[in-house]
Motif scaffolding. Structure first.
Motif: not given
Length: 156
Positions: A40-43, A45-46, A53, A64
């Motif tokens: 999961s890259s939800h954190i 990426i920001r 990234y 990551y």
């Protein structure tokens, strides 16, 4: 990175992200629109922005999330469920439709909700069928059937 056992059924529109290892045991059934994710890259990426990234290696990315996913034999994953990175689902489990599994669950668990919570045990659910000869001959976990038969034997 993807290991699928024998007699596994995966319905339409499901996604299996095998960025990290995914193992699915024999006899599993996976419903439609299920997502099985190993990263999961939800954190991240920001924290990195798009271009940085993409250029960074996953091992070095801050924020990551990654981890292997393992689904035990003869487990049923209901439609629209999501399995998150690093989760192990034991053998003989039922994951109710629409469940978010974000923590590992032991063998024979019945899991439902968002996030998923253990609601019961499949071996308890199955007991009402254990007196049937065909179930005794074919049940996937011979140890469970053996224990049941020992408890129900009449002394001589």
């Amino acid at each position: 990175n993807l290991q699928i056992g024998d007699n596994v059924w995966i319905w339409h529109y499901s996604i299996i992200d095998a960025t990290n290892k995914v193992s699915i045991g024999d006899g599993c059934q996976i419903g439609a629109w299920v997502g099985i994710f190993t990263h999961s890259s939800h954190i991240a990426i920001r924290l990195y922005g798009g271009e940085s990234y993409i250029r960074s290696s996953p091992e070095e990315r801050i924020g990551y999330i990654n981890g292997e996913v393992s689904i035990g034999e003869y487990t049923f994953i209901g439609a629209r469920s999501t399995i998150m990175p690093g989760v192990t689902i034991g053998k003989g489990c039922i994951v109710a439709a629409g469940t978010l599994v974000n923590k590992s669950v032991p063998d024979f668990s019945i899991v439902a909700g968002s996030p998923g919570v253990i609601k019961g045990r499949t071996d308890e659910l199955d007991k009402k069928y254990f007196s049937e000869k065909s179930v005794q001959q074919n049940y996937f976990d011979k140890e469970i059937i053996s224990q049941y038969l020992k408890r129900t034997e009449t002394p001589r």
